[in-house]
Scaffold this motif. Structure first.
Motif, PDB file in Angstrom:
ATOM      1  N   GLY A 357      62.453 113.561  60.033  1.00 58.39           N
ATOM      2  CA  GLY A 357      61.764 112.717  59.058  1.00 58.39           C
ATOM      3  C   GLY A 357      60.404 112.239  59.513  1.00 58.39           C
ATOM      4  N   LEU A 358      60.327 111.582  60.673  1.00 64.92           N
ATOM      5  CA  LEU A 358      59.060 111.012  61.127  1.00 64.92           C
ATOM      6  C   LEU A 358      58.061 112.102  61.509  1.00 64.92           C
ATOM      7  N   PHE A 359      58.554 113.235  61.998  1.00 66.09           N
ATOM      8  CA  PHE A 359      57.656 114.355  62.299  1.00 66.09           C
ATOM      9  C   PHE A 359      56.966 114.841  61.033  1.00 66.09           C
ATOM     10  N   ILE A 360      57.738 114.996  59.946  1.00 65.78           N
ATOM     11  CA  ILE A 360      57.166 115.440  58.672  1.00 65.78           C
ATOM     12  C   ILE A 360      56.240 114.375  58.106  1.00 65.78           C
ATOM     13  N   VAL A 361      56.619 113.097  58.242  1.00 66.91           N
ATOM     14  CA  VAL A 361      55.769 112.005  57.754  1.00 66.91           C
ATOM     15  C   VAL A 361      54.402 112.053  58.422  1.00 66.91           C
ATOM     16  N   LYS A 362      54.366 112.144  59.746  1.00 68.51           N
ATOM     17  CA  LYS A 362      53.085 112.167  60.456  1.00 68.51           C
ATOM     18  C   LYS A 362      52.263 113.387  60.055  1.00 68.51           C
ATOM     19  N   SER A 363      52.923 114.548  59.911  1.00 64.93           N
ATOM     20  CA  SER A 363      52.209 115.764  59.528  1.00 64.93           C
ATOM     21  C   SER A 363      51.607 115.629  58.135  1.00 64.93           C
ATOM     22  N   LEU A 364      52.362 115.048  57.195  1.00 65.12           N
ATOM     23  CA  LEU A 364      51.852 114.864  55.832  1.00 65.12           C
ATOM     24  C   LEU A 364      50.693 113.877  55.811  1.00 65.12           C
ATOM     25  N   VAL A 365      50.824 112.775  56.549  1.00 65.78           N
ATOM     26  CA  VAL A 365      49.750 111.774  56.580  1.00 65.78           C
ATOM     27  C   VAL A 365      48.470 112.395  57.133  1.00 65.78           C
ATOM     28  N   THR A 366      48.581 113.143  58.223  1.00 68.84           N
ATOM     29  CA  THR A 366      47.410 113.808  58.802  1.00 68.84           C
ATOM     30  C   THR A 366      46.825 114.814  57.823  1.00 68.84           C
ATOM     31  N   GLN A 367      47.695 115.548  57.137  1.00 69.03           N
ATOM     32  CA  GLN A 367      47.257 116.542  56.151  1.00 69.03           C
ATOM     33  C   GLN A 367      46.470 115.879  55.022  1.00 69.03           C
ATOM     34  N   MET A 368      46.825 114.647  54.666  1.00 73.82           N
ATOM     35  CA  MET A 368      46.137 113.921  53.593  1.00 73.82           C
ATOM     36  C   MET A 368      44.920 113.148  54.095  1.00 73.82           C
ATOM     37  N   GLY A 369      44.548 113.314  55.365  1.00 76.57           N
ATOM     38  CA  GLY A 369      43.366 112.657  55.906  1.00 76.57           C
ATOM     39  C   GLY A 369      43.594 111.208  56.301  1.00 76.57           C
ATOM     40  N   GLY A 370      44.853 110.807  56.447  1.00 77.27           N
ATOM     41  CA  GLY A 370      45.164 109.435  56.805  1.00 77.27           C
ATOM     42  C   GLY A 370      45.615 109.299  58.242  1.00 77.27           C
ATOM     43  N   GLN A 371      46.059 108.079  58.571  1.00 76.62           N
ATOM     44  CA  GLN A 371      46.555 107.787  59.908  1.00 76.62           C
ATOM     45  C   GLN A 371      47.853 106.993  59.781  1.00 76.62           C
ATOM     46  N   ILE A 372      48.730 107.124  60.784  1.00 74.52           N
ATOM     47  CA  ILE A 372      49.960 106.342  60.827  1.00 74.52           C
ATOM     48  C   ILE A 372      50.138 105.781  62.229  1.00 74.52           C
TER      49      ILE A 372
END
Length: 391
Positions: A357-372
């Motif tokens: 879950g958290l791996f996919i979350v970080k990848s999606l956030v980075t893909q959208m130009g954001g940060q977590i």
């Protein structure tokens, strides 16, 4: 099969043998290996009761051979999974090596740029002295050699990059095939164990064994689901950005998770300014917030509160998802966003976790130009902060 076992206990051996033979024919036709093993053992017991000791010995020998085959299949599955992990580690190494080579090329390009500036000054100095002309020609020849070497290095890096892409695709294909091939028999095993558990008058030991078999099958099914989810994410497109209201999007996600929260008497608070808008792939943003909120519920004890706080900071929007759950240890924080990680915190109501879950979350956030980011201490809850540019 059950009736045959009952008839054996009643010493109705011919009838028991007839039913056992029918059960064996059914299991052989359906490819139910574990059921064949149990039926062979039952047929051996019937033969022994009929004092057909030679037949009983042959049936037991066949049962032991079949049991070795089952264990060999499970061992092969474990070996295949370990090979996949080794392949992933090798791919990570190739990625790091490519990044190092790219840094080296950048450094070499800076050197070339500096030398080209030097050559300009040498060309101007040609009119002053022939000696400087010879020096300039020599320097140019060295630059040609350097450029040739750099081109060769660049070609080599390009080959390594394409080899890495091919390796990634090959890994994904292997993972998909393994997950697909394992899923079907595992579900069959789970269905058969549940069917056996529905039978009446089963001995407690038999029920315990069947439950253990079912639990192992469920774990295998969850693992294959995780593999397929990982492959699906790696091959998924980033999505098209659209402008949406942040409060409404978070409200929808809270509604999706409200039933689970109510079952644990957990409160969900949406403290978001209704005037904030974002321009992002909405489905991917929903996957991120749904994962974080459902995780907060999953790892929180009953009667806790989860707060979603959103605010603008200049042109940026910060979204905090804070819970009062078990929190993360120092070791957990280092591995939180890595794939297939089982951290120290456990779901409080027996919920399942794949470690993706958290791996996919970080990848999606980075893909959208954001940060977590994540701030947490063991036993003191956790706060995830998402940062995006306002749309």
């Amino acid at each position: 099969f059950i009736k045959a076992r009952i008839l054996l206990r009643q010493n109705k051996l011919d009838q028991a043998q007839e039913l056992a033979d029918k059960a064996m024919a059914f299991y052989v036709k359906g490819g139910y290996t574990k059921s064949r093993l149990e039926t062979l053992e039952l047929q051996a017991q019937i033969a022994e009761a009929k004092k057909e000791y030679e037949r009983a010995y042959e049936l037991l020998s066949e049962a032991y051979a079949l049991k070795d085959s089952v264990f060999s299949t499970e061992r092969d599955r474990d070996v295949n999974f370990m090979e996949l992990q080794l392949q992933q580690q090798e791919n990570e190494y190739l990625t790091k090596e490519r990044e190092a080579n790219l840094d080296h090329i950048g450094h070499q390009n800076e050197i070339i740029a500096a030398k080209n500036k030097q050559n300009i000054f040498l060309v101007i100095a040609i009119v002053l002295t022939s000696a400087l002309l010879l020096l300039t020609l020599y320097s140019r020849r060295k630059d040609v050699q350097t450029n040739h070497q750099l081109r060769e290095q660049n070609d080599k890096i390009e080959e390594q990059y394409h080899a890495l892409l091919d390796s990634e695709r090959s890994k994904d294909n292997i993972m998909s095939m393994v997950a697909h091939d394992l899923s079907s028999p595992l579900r069959s095993i789970l269905g058969l164990t549940q069917m056996q558990l529905d039978q009446e008058n089963l001995p407690d030991e038999t029920k315990h064994i069947l439950k253990m078999i079912g639990s192992s099958a469920e774990k295998g099914i969850r693992l294959t689901g995780s593999l397929l989810e990982s492959v699906k994410f790696n091959s998924a497109e980033s999505g098209v950005a659209e402008k949406f209201n942040l409060y409404s999007a978070l409200h929808d996600t809270i509604e999706i998770n409200s039933r689970l929260a109510k079952s644990k008497q957990i409160s969900l608070e949406n403290n978001t300014d209704k005037s904030i808008y974002l321009s992002l792939p909405k489905d991917n943003f929903g996957r991120v917030t749904d994962n974080l909120i459902s995780n907060a519920i999953k790892f929180s004890e009953p009667n806790k509160t989860i707060r979603i706080n959103s605010k603008k900071m200049g042109h940026k929007v910060m979204i905090e998802i804070a819970d009062e759950g078990q929190g993360f240890s120092e070791k957990d924080l280092q591995r939180a966003f890595m794939p297939f990680q089982q951290l120290s915190a456990k779901p409080t109501s027996g919920e399942k976790s794949t470690g993706l879950g958290l791996f996919i979350v970080k990848s999606l956030v980075t893909q959208m130009g954001g940060q977590i980011s994540l701030v947490s201490k063991k036993g003191q809850g956790a706060t995830f902060t998402l940062t995006f540019f306002e749309g």
